[in-house]
Write an enzyme that holds these catalytic residues in place. Structure first.
Site, mmCIF file in Angstrom:
data_model
loop_
_atom_site.group_PDB
_atom_site.id
_atom_site.type_symbol
_atom_site.label_atom_id
_atom_site.label_comp_id
_atom_site.label_asym_id
_atom_site.label_seq_id
_atom_site.Cartn_x
_atom_site.Cartn_y
_atom_site.Cartn_z
ATOM 1 N N CYS A 128 60.339 76.506 16.707
ATOM 2 C CA CYS A 128 59.279 77.403 15.897
ATOM 3 C C CYS A 128 57.931 77.141 16.424
ATOM 4 C CB CYS A 128 59.622 77.036 14.629
ATOM 5 S SG CYS A 128 59.540 75.181 14.336
ATOM 6 N N HIS A 560 58.486 71.795 10.507
ATOM 7 C CA HIS A 560 58.582 73.264 10.792
ATOM 8 C C HIS A 560 57.332 73.935 10.880
ATOM 9 C CE1 HIS A 560 60.564 77.280 11.041
ATOM 10 N NE2 HIS A 560 59.687 77.618 9.939
#
Length: 1010
Positions: A128, A560
């Site tokens: 990510c 994340h």
């Protein structure tokens, strides 16, 4: 030049006469590891003296991003062969299939791009961070043009024989293809696997399996600079200043300082500028702290201060990037930690106050701010003496202390003595009060004027005492004063004494409160002056607009990443979260990026100069749709062919998918309107008849639910039926039932009783349904075929049906009528789901309970949008949904850490099937603070398992796969399975159930309803 991204922050404190690098521990460790990866940097030779233990510490400090399985060590020749094979593959790019139908998007609509909406990027395993970085760079038009327009003469390609050179060219080619697809693909998101694989190869070794995100970003930009330098060397060999990457991302700053009495000055290059977060509240404070260290004024310089320096930007790049240091190593715990403190940053920052050209003005303002802050310190100390008054260990605000004394004095004493009656009893009390006043005057040493007044008041008091009072003894009460009083009070006090003390204390308290307020006002005024110090128009000539914010959510060891990027043509913020690109807002960006509220915060800020911002706006004047199309048309033929091939492949995939789906038996769930009907499979009604059938089915169902109440209303009309006939009986029953329901609707509800469950008309009346809808609904109650009990019921039913047939479409809007019955049907469904969920919760069946509560909440939200009385108590559903989630999270975590394979699988299943889908639904709606806190508790619970020595390596691997989905639910669309349908037989069953459940909630007892 690009290596200055790392060089600048490390060398900015390199002092003359000392052959060492000054750096904080993190940067020292970072430099060691980076030196191992880029051995060609001559700068890193200076670091050889650092201790070898730093390498081990660095592995703990780094915020890990990619998880790679270790591979056998390869020889240099094998690496070169692999690189040559990769280059050969690039030559035959059109023959390679890069994209395919991805299993996480089974619906065809989820593959396709809508118009020229920006595309997402597939996460191929904790990547990510790559998506966030690449999307931020791609949305810079100038950078995009540089990448897409990159080309090298054939002679340069043939002469490029070094391994790093071939790799950099290969990476640039992959990035070109990726950018081309991001411009012209019809897919909703693209696959960056090829470019990422090259980046991974650079870091892959037996010793290093995980790397820091910042390191990857630096590596990526280094490769881009080297690739562009190959093109620059054709005309200007070795000239870094002509490198377009250097021109776009790099600036210079001047460092002036004093070290042990010796002054020094130097100019350095910077790229991503590092800023510390700890101890600062906003970006300007961070910058001010980074630009000034130690003391630099003439007075301290004359005293040979050991160290002090100032930095001034001499040249700012068009793209200005700040790297926020949000990770630190906890020596006591032996592991890295993330800094979650709040740090605000503006949408526009003025860089004038940090430029060398503004040096004289800024130094004057810094001196003024220093003087004002010193004044604030003095005022704060004065204020502190008022707010923490006293000489002992426990201190109190002086106004409160005076108030306490005043309350004591005015408390009714055990004996109240009038001065006109028996004045002999006041002599000792008078002396005691005089002593108290003297002590109060001595303690209040801050205001001498008040001391003088106190002495005068005391003298006046003593002057009014008679000689007899001085010689006499006080009267003794029969019981002690402490026993007679309910609370502390003076034993004896005269009216004169009380008035004197009250007057003095009140006046002193008012004076002290005014002094405190004056101090607070002065402090606030000075703070405002400091805040507005740099609002000078002369210091607002170099604005930079916020272009992108890169966000990290999680802990130091895992998390994340996503990005917020300002879309200039759309004039709005967009959120780039892996495959998902959604419209956002500044408010959402603040909530996710400032930090302090949850585990999410910005770690990188990308600003662009105002000139670049206006250039982008002018360039995209014809909308982004037209701009992207123009850029696609301007691409080289091979890239345009590559886009066409990928789009053709998408159509092929779509056709294959449609063929595959046609072989499957479709599963159609009935809509709520059809839940109570049995539709014949061989009948084919048209749309209008289906609508009418749906409406009649619901209204008939509601009539059947209320049939016992309707039957009782008919039974009450026996006299009217016998005397005046069937129509009179229907009229009387209609009005009597309407009156009963109207009064029922007006009753004040209680926690154990909801009258809306008793009858559909109570729901209609409480929500102000149209009169025509109410009357037709009640008439249908009497026309219900289930009322065929006797001759009177049948006669009334026939008359009611005849009257219904007389009602035409102009009398009642049937679409509106249908919507009202659909709402009531949904209300009963929500009530049943809520009650079932609460019963299951109290019986500790949390998995089943959560599903019912989630669906109750979602459906109830739809109702509440139409009116506050349309649905049930939202806070009640949210409370028990939250409780269920926390219980299930604890259960799943316990199963996961048990290390038993079956239990681990069960824990993961609970997380995937229930917890994550529910969190997704909660986060994507208006989330409350309680829900947000609960989600943070759950996430922190799982993050606490990271790096645990007692946890199996296989479990850690599974945890690494789970955390990205747990920390960010918005990147995928998850549907929670609907629970089994439960339909009560009568309103009495539902009402009794409701009463039992609500009573058990308040009484905390288990529900047992048959």
């Amino acid at each position: 030049m690009l290596r200055s991204l790392i060089r600048a922050p490390l060398l900015q404190n390199h002092l003359p006469g000392k052959g060492v690098l000054w750096a904080n521990s993190f940067h020292q460790k970072f430099l060691l590891l980076f030196g191992k990866l880029i051995r060609t940097l001559p700068l890193l030779l200076d670091v050889a003296a650092l201790t070898p233990n730093n390498k081990e510490d660095l592995q703990a400090v780094i915020a890990f991003s990619l998880l790679e399985s270790p591979k056998a060590q390869a020889t240099e020749r094998e690496a070169e062969r692999a690189q040559e094979a990769h280059s050969a593959e690039n030559k035959n790019r059109s023959k390679r299939k890069r994209c395919e139908v991805w299993g996480e998007n089974p619906k065809q609509n989820n593959w396709r791009r809508v118009g020229d909406w920006p595309v997402g990027m597939k996460n191929i395993g904790n990547t990510c961070w790559f998506s966030a970085v690449i999307q931020s760079l791609f949305q810079l038009p100038e950078f995009r043009r540089l990448v897409l327009g990159y080309s090298l003469p054939q002679s340069v390609l043939e002469n490029c024989r070094s391994r790093t050179g071939k790799r950099n060219v290969a990476f640039m080619q992959e990035l070109q293809c990726l950018f081309a697809l991001m411009l012209g693909t019809r897919r909703k998101f693209v696959d960056p696997s090829a470019a990422l694989e090259l980046l991974r190869d650079a870091f892959r070794s037996a010793e290093e399996q995980q790397q820091d995100v910042s390191e990857f970003t630096h590596k990526l930009l280094d490769w881009l600079e080297d690739a562009f330098q190959l093109a620059v060397n054709v005309n200007s060999p070795g000239d870094k200043s002509e490198n377009p990457m250097v021109q776009l991302f790099y600036g210079t700053f001047l460092t002036e300082g004093v070290h042990e009495g010796n002054t020094f000055s130097k100019i350095e290059t910077f790229g991503q500028y590092p800023l510390q977060v700890n101890g600062y509240q906003n970006l300007n404070e961070c910058l001010e702290g980074a630009m000034v260290e130690g003391e630099m004024d003439e007075e301290t310089a004359a005293q040979s201060v050991k160290y002090g320096q100032e930095r001034w930007f001499t040249k700012l790049p068009p793209v200005l990037t700040f790297e926020l240091s949000r990770f630190e190593f906890n020596q006591s715990l032996g592991q890295p930690e993330k800094i979650h403190t709040r740090l605000e940053f503006p949408q526009t920052i003025y860089m004038d106050r940090y430029l060398y050209s503004s040096k004289e003005l800024i130094q004057m303002k810094r001196e003024e701010i220093k003087r004002l802050k010193e004044k604030i310190v003095i005022l704060q100390q004065k204020l502190e003496r008022y707010m923490k008054y006293g000489s002992g260990p426990t201190r109190f605000p002086l106004p409160d202390m005076l108030q306490y004394v005043l309350e004591f004095v005015t408390t009714r004493p055990a004996v109240v003595i009038s001065s006109a009656h028996d004045s002999q009893t006041t002599v000792l009390q008078s002396q005691a009060e005089s002593h108290v006043l003297d002590r109060l005057s001595q303690q209040n040493s801050i205001l001498e004027a008040k001391n003088t007044k106190t002495t005068e008041d005391t003298a006046f008091f003593l002057a009014n005492s008679s000689p007899q009072q001085k010689l006499s003894t006080p009267l003794q009460p029969s019981d002690s004063p402490a026993e007679m009083s309910d609370c502390p009070a003076p034993h004896m006090v005269s009216e004169e004494e009380m008035n004197l003390v009250r007057t003095c204390l009140q006046r002193w308290r008012n004076e002290i409160e005014q002094d405190i307020q004056d101090l607070k006002d002065s402090i606030a005024k000075i703070n405002l002056s400091i805040e507005q110090m740099y609002c000078d128009p002369l210091l607002q000539q170099v604005p930079y607009r916020l272009h992108a914010v890169l966000v990290h959510e999680g802990q130091a060891n895992a998390g994340h990443y996503w990005a917020y990027i300002y879309d200039q043509p759309r004039k709005s913020w967009l959120k780039y979260n892996d495959i998902s690109v959604t419209e956002s807002s500044w408010e959402e960006l603040e909530r996710d990026s400032f930090g302090g509220l949850k585990n999410a915060s910005a770690y990188c800020l990308m600003y662009i100069s105002d000139k670049v911002s206006h250039f982008v706006a002018d360039d995209n004047e014809d909308s982004e749709v037209g701009q992207f199309q123009k850029e696609v048309e301007a691409l080289p033929p091979e890239l345009k062919h590559y886009i066409q091939e990928d789009n053709w492949r998408l159509e092929q995939e779509a056709e294959e998918w449609e063929e595959e789906q046609s072989c499957k038996i479709p599963q159609i769930e009935p809509s709520p309107a059809f839940e109570s009907q049995d539709l014949s499979s061989d009948s084919g009604p048209d749309q209008s008849s289906v609508c009418e059938q749906s409406m009649r089915s619901l209204s008939s169902e509601h009539a059947m639910i209320a049939k016992e109440q309707t039957a009782q209303a008919i039974a009450n009309t026996a006299d009217a039926y016998e005397k005046n006939g069937v129509e009179a009986a229907l009229c009387e029953a209609f009005h009597e039932e309407y009156s009963r329901l109207y009064l029922l609707a007006k009753e004040t509800p209680t926690p154990q009783n909801d009258a809306r469950l008793q009858h559909v008309l109570v729901y209609f009346l409480q929500n102000n349904a149209p009169k025509q809808v109410v009357e037709r609904t009640l008439l249908e109650q009497f026309a219900d075929k289930n009322l065929s009990y006797d001759e009177r019921s049948i006669s009334i039913m026939k008359v009611a049906r005849a009257k219904l047939r007389e009602i035409g479409p102009d009398d009642v809007d049937m679409e509106e009528y249908k919507r009202w019955h659909e709402d009531y049907s949904l209300f009963r469904k929500v009530s049943v789901y809520l009650l079932t969920g609460l019963e299951l919760y109290q019986n500790r069946k949390y998995q089943e309970s959560l599903t019912y509560l989630v669906y109750a909440y979602q459906s109830n939200t739809t109702l509440l949008m139409k009116g506050p009385n349309r649905g049930v108590n939202e806070s009640l559903i949210a409370l028990y949904r939250r409780k269920c989630l926390l219980k299930l999270n604890d259960m799943a975590a316990s199963l996961f850490v048990s290390s038993e394979e079956a239990h681990v699988a069960e824990g993961i299943n609970i997380l995937n099937e229930l917890i994550i889908p529910c969190m997704h639904l909660i986060i994507n709606n208006d989330i409350s603070k309680d829900d947000l806190d609960a989600i943070e508790v759950m996430r922190n619970h799982w993050c606490s398992y990271l790096g645990r020595e007692d946890m199996d390596a296989n479990l850690q691997l599974k945890l690494g796969e789970l955390l990205p989905r747990l920390l960010d639910c918005s990147a995928e669309v998850i549907v929670l399975k609907e629970p089994p349908k439960i339909r009560p037989n009568s309103p009495y069953d539902l009402c009794s159930r409701f009463a039992a459940v609500m009573e058990s909630i308040h009484g905390a007892s288990t529900v047992t309803v048959k």
